[in-house]
Structures are given as C-alpha cells and as structure tokens.
Design a protein around this motif. Structure first.
Motif, mmCIF file in Angstrom:
data_model
loop_
_atom_site.group_PDB
_atom_site.id
_atom_site.type_symbol
_atom_site.label_atom_id
_atom_site.label_comp_id
_atom_site.label_asym_id
_atom_site.label_seq_id
_atom_site.Cartn_x
_atom_site.Cartn_y
_atom_site.Cartn_z
ATOM 1 N N LEU A 366 0.829 -1.204 0.000
ATOM 2 C CA LEU A 366 0.000 0.000 0.000
ATOM 3 C C LEU A 366 0.862 1.252 0.000
ATOM 4 O O LEU A 366 0.591 2.208 -0.740
ATOM 5 C CB LEU A 366 -0.925 -0.005 1.222
ATOM 6 C CG LEU A 366 -1.802 1.235 1.401
ATOM 7 C CD1 LEU A 366 -2.788 1.372 0.256
ATOM 8 C CD2 LEU A 366 -2.541 1.198 2.731
ATOM 9 N N VAL A 367 1.912 1.278 0.820
ATOM 10 C CA VAL A 367 2.783 2.446 0.895
ATOM 11 C C VAL A 367 3.391 2.744 -0.468
ATOM 12 O O VAL A 367 3.398 3.889 -0.940
ATOM 13 C CB VAL A 367 3.877 2.228 1.954
ATOM 14 C CG1 VAL A 367 4.982 3.261 1.818
ATOM 15 C CG2 VAL A 367 3.271 2.295 3.353
ATOM 16 N N MET A 368 3.911 1.710 -1.142
ATOM 17 C CA MET A 368 4.583 1.931 -2.423
ATOM 18 C C MET A 368 3.597 2.314 -3.515
ATOM 19 O O MET A 368 3.851 3.226 -4.315
ATOM 20 C CB MET A 368 5.366 0.677 -2.808
ATOM 21 C CG MET A 368 6.526 0.396 -1.872
ATOM 22 S SD MET A 368 7.384 -1.140 -2.278
ATOM 23 C CE MET A 368 8.460 -1.298 -0.850
ATOM 24 N N ALA A 369 2.467 1.631 -3.571
ATOM 25 C CA ALA A 369 1.476 1.946 -4.598
ATOM 26 C C ALA A 369 0.926 3.353 -4.415
ATOM 27 O O ALA A 369 0.767 4.106 -5.385
ATOM 28 C CB ALA A 369 0.345 0.922 -4.562
ATOM 29 N N GLN A 370 0.642 3.725 -3.167
ATOM 30 C CA GLN A 370 0.084 5.052 -2.923
ATOM 31 C C GLN A 370 1.112 6.133 -3.225
ATOM 32 O O GLN A 370 0.790 7.172 -3.816
ATOM 33 C CB GLN A 370 -0.372 5.161 -1.466
ATOM 34 C CG GLN A 370 -1.078 6.449 -1.144
ATOM 35 C CD GLN A 370 -2.394 6.222 -0.418
ATOM 36 O OE1 GLN A 370 -2.805 5.105 -0.167
ATOM 37 N NE2 GLN A 370 -3.062 7.294 -0.090
ATOM 38 N N ALA A 371 2.371 5.906 -2.829
ATOM 39 C CA ALA A 371 3.410 6.895 -3.098
ATOM 40 C C ALA A 371 3.612 7.075 -4.594
ATOM 41 O O ALA A 371 3.773 8.199 -5.082
ATOM 42 C CB ALA A 371 4.717 6.471 -2.430
ATOM 43 N N ALA A 372 3.596 5.973 -5.354
ATOM 44 C CA ALA A 372 3.801 6.053 -6.797
ATOM 45 C C ALA A 372 2.673 6.831 -7.464
ATOM 46 O O ALA A 372 2.909 7.717 -8.302
ATOM 47 C CB ALA A 372 3.908 4.658 -7.386
ATOM 48 N N PHE A 373 1.443 6.537 -7.088
ATOM 49 C CA PHE A 373 0.311 7.184 -7.737
ATOM 50 C C PHE A 373 0.203 8.653 -7.343
ATOM 51 O O PHE A 373 0.028 9.528 -8.196
ATOM 52 C CB PHE A 373 -0.980 6.449 -7.382
ATOM 53 C CG PHE A 373 -2.194 7.002 -8.066
ATOM 54 C CD1 PHE A 373 -2.271 7.069 -9.448
ATOM 55 C CD2 PHE A 373 -3.266 7.470 -7.331
ATOM 56 C CE1 PHE A 373 -3.388 7.586 -10.088
ATOM 57 C CE2 PHE A 373 -4.392 7.986 -7.956
ATOM 58 C CZ PHE A 373 -4.449 8.044 -9.334
ATOM 59 N N ASP A 374 0.344 8.938 -6.046
ATOM 60 C CA ASP A 374 0.253 10.332 -5.609
ATOM 61 C C ASP A 374 1.407 11.154 -6.155
ATOM 62 O O ASP A 374 1.243 12.330 -6.499
ATOM 63 C CB ASP A 374 0.236 10.404 -4.080
ATOM 64 C CG ASP A 374 -1.068 9.895 -3.496
ATOM 65 O OD1 ASP A 374 -2.063 9.860 -4.238
ATOM 66 O OD2 ASP A 374 -1.101 9.522 -2.317
ATOM 67 N N GLY A 375 2.606 10.535 -6.244
ATOM 68 C CA GLY A 375 3.743 11.247 -6.816
ATOM 69 C C GLY A 375 3.542 11.565 -8.277
ATOM 70 O O GLY A 375 3.871 12.665 -8.745
ATOM 71 N N ALA A 376 2.973 10.614 -9.038
ATOM 72 C CA ALA A 376 2.721 10.847 -10.457
ATOM 73 C C ALA A 376 1.692 11.957 -10.647
ATOM 74 O O ALA A 376 1.838 12.818 -11.518
ATOM 75 C CB ALA A 376 2.247 9.556 -11.119
ATOM 76 N N ARG A 377 0.667 11.977 -9.807
ATOM 77 C CA ARG A 377 -0.358 13.017 -9.928
ATOM 78 C C ARG A 377 0.206 14.388 -9.558
ATOM 79 O O ARG A 377 -0.075 15.386 -10.210
ATOM 80 C CB ARG A 377 -1.548 12.704 -9.020
ATOM 81 C CG ARG A 377 -2.305 11.445 -9.410
ATOM 82 C CD ARG A 377 -3.669 11.421 -8.768
ATOM 83 N NE ARG A 377 -4.554 12.371 -9.413
ATOM 84 C CZ ARG A 377 -5.639 12.886 -8.842
ATOM 85 N NH1 ARG A 377 -5.944 12.575 -7.608
ATOM 86 N NH2 ARG A 377 -6.407 13.726 -9.497
ATOM 87 N N ALA A 378 1.022 14.422 -8.498
ATOM 88 C CA ALA A 378 1.610 15.697 -8.098
ATOM 89 C C ALA A 378 2.541 16.227 -9.180
ATOM 90 O O ALA A 378 2.599 17.431 -9.435
ATOM 91 C CB ALA A 378 2.362 15.533 -6.783
#
Length: 670
Positions: A366-378
C-alpha cells in the motif's frame, strides 16, 4: 449442540449439514452475543473465552458447550449490545428465518423490559453507523527534531506503562539511533535514512515507536509504519495500546490502513440483505454479520476484529445464490460519493483518519502503490484529493522484504483477469444478478446528455467491448481455435500456444521468455495495442473534463460532489495515465523484438506466464518487472521522504566484508 457445525461435519467426513431447528451451533450464539470478540471455534475455545476452565475429553466438552450456551443466553438477557431493542429486532428477524437459537434468544431479550420502538428488521445497520467528518487538509508537518535522549526517555515511559523492566542496553541504543530519521533533512531528495538490524527479542517495535510518537506530537501527522505481513501489522496495532491506553484515543491516533479489498462494503452488504430477504442468500449468516458491523472498530474483514470463522457459519450457497465472499469491496467496483453509504463507508473513514493520525500502520504494498500514484499526480499538477498522502517519515519494519515488495508493487501484468476487470470497471457488470456500476452509471449525470464529454464516455464504453467478456477463461482453455473473442483473447490464446511450446511442464505457473515471440503473438499484440489506444484516448478526455470541473467549481461544488468527482477521477487517472500506457509500451517492445532482441528495454525483464487450475490453462499474462526495482522505489518513496528507517532482525550478511552492503543495495540506500 455443536461448535462450528460445518467444520465438525468436515472433520467427520460428512457434507455440511443443512440448517435445522434440531442443530444448534453454539458458535453462532457466541457471534450474536459477543460480536467481534475472539474465540477459537471449538468447545474448548468457547469455554476459555467465557472464563471457564478448558475442558478435557469429549464428555467435558459436551458439558462445556451446554454451559457456554447458558452463559451466553444469560449475558444477552442482562447486557445486550448496542441496545436491547436493536438486538431484539435482529433476533426476531433471524427467528422468522428459521434460526435454531432464534426463539430462545428472543425470550432472553424479552425477559427484561423492552421498548417496541424499533420498527425495522435490524439488518439495516448502515442507517445507524456514525458518519465520518472531513476536517480539511492537515497541513504540512513541522521540522522539530527528536533528540536521541528524549527518545530513550520516551521508551522508558512506554516500558513503565506496559509493566516491563527498564529498557535493556540494546533497546535503548536502538531508540537512540532511530531518532536520526526524525531530524530535518538537509538536502532535497536526500532523506535521513537508517538501516537498523535488531535481533528478535530486543524490542524494536517500542524502540521506533518512542521517537516516532515524539515526532508526531511535535510536528503533526503522520509517521507511517509499514510491515510486510498482516501478523506484524496486528502486533504493532496491539503494542500501540502502550502509547494510547484509551481505546477511543487509540482509534483516533493509531490507524490501521489496508487496501480497499480488505474492508466490508456496506453497499454489497445491503445488496446481500435484500437478496436474502428474497430467499437467495443466507439470512442467518448476514444477521450475524450485521451484529459484527455494529460492533466493529473499522470494518476490517482480514485481520481486524472480524472472526476468521464467521464466513464458515454461512450456509453453503445453492446454485445462483450469493455467498459471504461478496461482502468485501472488490477492486474497481467502488462508486465513491455516488454510493448511498459514502458518509459511513469504512474505507473512507480509514483514509480520513490516517490523514490526522499520529501513527499509521500500513503495509509495504500500500505504501509503495500510494506513493507512486500520488507522486505521479503531483508531478502533473493534478488537484489534491481526499486520498492524497504525504509519506514524509516511514518506518519499514520487516525491511528485508522491501526489495520483494518493490518488485511486486512496480511490476506490470497484461492478463485476461486484468483486462476483464478493466472492462467491468468501464461497462459495469454484464452478468445477471451481480452488482458493478460502470462509468455510465457513475458519470452520466456529470457529463450531461451531449457535448465532448458525453461523446468520450460513449466512445470508451463502446471500445471496452473489445476486452475479454464473460466466459473468457473458458474460451482460453478451449481446443477450438475460433473460440477467442476480440483482440485481447486472441493475444491470450497466442501466449498459450507459445507457453505450451516453450515452457517447462509445471502444475501451477508455466513460464517462458516473451521474445522472440511467435508471429501470431506479435500480430495479436499490434491489435491489442490499437484496442487499448481506443480506450485510452476517451479516458484521457474524461479525465481532463473532470479536472477542469474541479478547478472551475471550487466555490460551487458541495463536499459530496467534490468527493464523488475525486473518487472517479482517481480511477480514471490511474488507468488512463498509468495502466494503459504501460500495457501499450510492453506490447510495442514485443512488436519491435519480432526478429531479435532489439526491442527489449534493458531496465526490464519480460516473460509470458500461465495460470493452471485443475489441469487447464485458466489465464495467461504478459509480465514486466524492473531488473532493479529499487530504481522506482528510490524515485517514488525514498527521495520525497524526509526520514526512512529500514529495520529487521535479518538485514545483514555476517559473512560479507561489509555486512550492510547487500541491505543497502536491496533497500535503495545506495
């Protein structure tokens, strides 16, 4: 009387018994009286849970079952939860449904004065759950450091609260060193990172919770504690009771986060209740689940307070009937703010609670998936939404699994199951009797009856018809070469031919190199890439429309409307800007490598893999993994963070000249 009728029948080599007024399962009575409480599903387990001595021998167990039933009936008569009226409403509903305990439970509840003001079946628990409140953005955390000696003092306080001896030398040294990751970082993209090996028994959980709690109190939310296994996640949640002894405070300040598929979906539950009242699902099993929902802390069905044996109490469904497995939130199915239960949703409560909590206990995936997606959106300047997470301080416990978790989290798979789920997410369920709302149901009123957005929605729904539909797995295993329907199924069939020709025989997962691919696989890959492009373009158009709607309606949209748009937008964004481009990129390299290895990307390794069930090929997948998964780990998780602790009992290699060298490589620390 028995304890767990279905399990008892299996142990006797019998078929699961039908529900009968002559067969009383004491475990069902326990689930009704003490919803969410722990017990082992046996006569001995029930006795111990009720404070009685453990029975020895079959005669004692029979007596213990009878005593347990008497104790439980007396308890429900004296102190029913959450109220006598609600418990009675559920009991009367179950009694009408033929529950063996129904009449005696109703009699026990009516043995004391009771109001008849409760006018429903009691199963409509969604109407009585507390709604979440959205307090708004928490703001950026502060930068006050945690002095090492303060961490040691906090550790001593925690040990004293737990009734333990003072900190051992190694544990105190661990807490002192762990404070390093809670200092302000000095340079961009260079977090304070510490690799810490602590042998079993040293007490590393309290060792890092001590500085983590100090930092959260001084600077604001949140420190994320990430584990690889659910067992450790539960252990850390239990140990957080030393930090926050009051259960209400702990529920607010130490939040467990998991993926959506771990939580009960209230809309699924309502659908099953309606189905059960028509005789097509187990009413009694759902009544016991309703009791648990009202008692549950967070709706977690996989490791929380949901008894692992409770689904086993459901009657075996007949053909066409709904089963207990349909209660969870299935991937791609959530309709977010479009759901009638959005304000009471367990998933939404956990998301919002984690934004304000001191400690968030999650898992590596969850940590890695959320960081990847939120980072891409930001990185694209996308608007922040209710699920956006700032991972600034992260503790990776079970850190020796970080490499494997990154390998799984940042991989890509183009398979029958994945593409069929994409079709269902776009078009909704096409199987009669199964819930699943497509984009038309979610977005129809937002995009209007005409205009570019309506055209894009119509185009994507039409294009998704080329993805695998109902029965695709059976067609894949068919010997008929004309069986595949559409370009994706044709590609799956071509992968199956290549797997049979080149893979080593195996029972579960035959695999072979993707290149050089068979000519029919290359031709099918081109058709799949074109079909995916036809889906991607209108999805991007819809995404841009909703992003504009959020920007333009900043002052006019209600909170519910914003939440609904944000929820749909995350699904659109993830698929249109991440999943579909990744799939098309994989397929293009397969095409380029038709005559040799020239199309291979040196950063990735690609292969074909099959899934064999009962001797038949049930699915095929084109898989892509990073050669070095620490590359995306560093970019998406480590560099944006300010402090990272990677800890485990087995980080080092004592035989190497530098014991931490391999751990540094596998965690992205070098």
């Amino acid at each position: 009387m028995v304890a767990h009728a279905a399990l008892t029948a299996r142990r006797l080599g019998l078929a699961p018994p039908p529900r009968s007024a002559r067969l009383r399962d004491v475990l069902e009575l326990f689930a009704f009286v003490r919803p969410g409480a722990f017990t082992a599903p046996s006569a001995a387990g029930l006795a111990l849970a009720l404070g009685d001595p453990e029975p020895v021998g079959p005669e004692d167990m029979a007596v213990a079952l009878s005593r347990a039933a008497e104790r439980l009936l007396a308890e429900i008569a004296a102190t029913p939860t959450p109220s006598r009226e609600e418990a009675l409403a559920v009991a009367e509903t179950l009694a009408r449904g033929g529950w063996a305990w129904g009449d005696v439970v109703v009699a026990a509840l009516r043995s004391r004065p009771v109001s008849n003001a409760f006018r429903t079946s009691g199963l409509d628990v969604w109407t009585r759950l507390e709604e979440w409140e959205d307090p708004g953005p928490a703001g950026d955390p502060g930068s006050a450091p945690v002095p090492p000696e303060a961490a040691v003092r906090r550790l001593g306080e925690l040990l004293e609260r737990a009734g333990l001896d003072e900190a051992r030398t190694a544990q105190a040294e661990y807490a002192r060193e762990a404070a390093f990751v809670f200092r302000p970082r000095d340079r961009e993209n260079e977090p304070n990172m510490l690799l810490a090996e602590a042998g079993t028994g040293i007490g590393k959980t309290l060792g890092y919770l001590a500085p983590a709690s100090l930092w959260a109190e001084a600077n604001g939310p949140s420190v994320w504690i990430s584990t690889y296994t659910r067992a450790l996640q539960r252990q850390i949640e239990r140990e957080s009771a030393v930090l926050f002894p009051d259960p209400a405070e702990r529920a607010r300040r130490a939040v467990v986060r998991k993926g959506r598929e771990n939580y009960l979906c209230l809309l699924n539950f309502q659908d099953l209740v309606n189905t059960a009242q028509l005789g097509a699902a187990d009413l009694i099993g759902l009544g016991l689940t309703a009791r648990w929902i009202r008692a549950s802390r967070d709706g977690d069905m996989t490791g929380g307070d949901f008894p692992a044996w409770l689904p086993g109490l459901f009657a075996v469904p007949a053909a066409g009937q709904a089963a207990a497995g349909n209660l969870v939130d299935r991937r791609g199915e959530c309709i977010h703010a479009g759901c009638a239960h959005y304000r009471t949703c367990f998933v939404e409560k956990a998301i919002r609670a984690s934004r304000r909590a001191d400690i968030v206990i999650a898992n590596h995936a969850l940590v890695m998936a959320q960081a990847a997606f939120d980072g891409a959106r930001a990185g694209r300047g996308a608007p922040e939404d209710s699920e956006t997470t700032r991972l600034r301080r992260v503790v990776f416990d079970e850190g020796h699994h970080v490499f494997d978790a990154a390998d799984a989290a940042f991989s890509t798979a183009l398979s029958g199951q994945e593409t069929a789920e994409l079709r269902r997410w776009i078009r909704g369920s096409e199987r009669r009797g199964r819930r699943g709302r497509g984009l038309e149901a979610r977005l129809g009123d937002l995009v209007g009856a005409d205009g570019p957005a309506r055209q894009a929605l119509n185009d994507v729904v039409h294009a998704a018809g080329r993805l695998p539909g109902e029965g695709w797995s059976g067609r894949l295993s068919s010997a008929d070469p004309e069986a595949p329907q559409g370009p994706v199924e044709t590609f799956l069939a071509a992968m199956a031919v290549q797997l049979r020709a080149r893979a080593e025989p195996t029972d579960l997962a035959p695999a072979c190199a993707a290149r050089p691919a068979l000519p029919e696989a290359v031709a099918a890959a081109r058709a799949v890439a074109a079909a995916l492009a036809d889906i991607e373009a209108p999805l991007l158009a819809l995404t841009r429309t909703l992003e504009d709607l959020l920007d333009q309606g900043a002052e006019t949209l209600t909170g519910a409307e914003r939440g609904r748009i944000e929820g749909v937008l995350r699904g659109l964004d993830r698929r249109a800007r991440m999943t579909l481009p990744a799939w098309r990129g994989m397929l293009s390299t397969l095409d380029a490598g038709e005559t040799g290895p020239g199309g291979e990307d040196p950063d990735f390794v690609d292969w074909f893999e099959g899934v064999v069930i009962s001797g038949r090929l049930a699915d095929a997948a084109f898989r892509r993994h990073w050669v070095d998964p620490t590359e995306p780990l560093v970019r998406t998780v480590l560099e944006p963070a300010h402090g990272i602790l990677v800890t485990s009992a087995t980080l080092t290699d004592s035989a190497a000249e530098d014991p931490f060298a391999l751990a540094e490589l596998r965690s992205g620390g070098r």
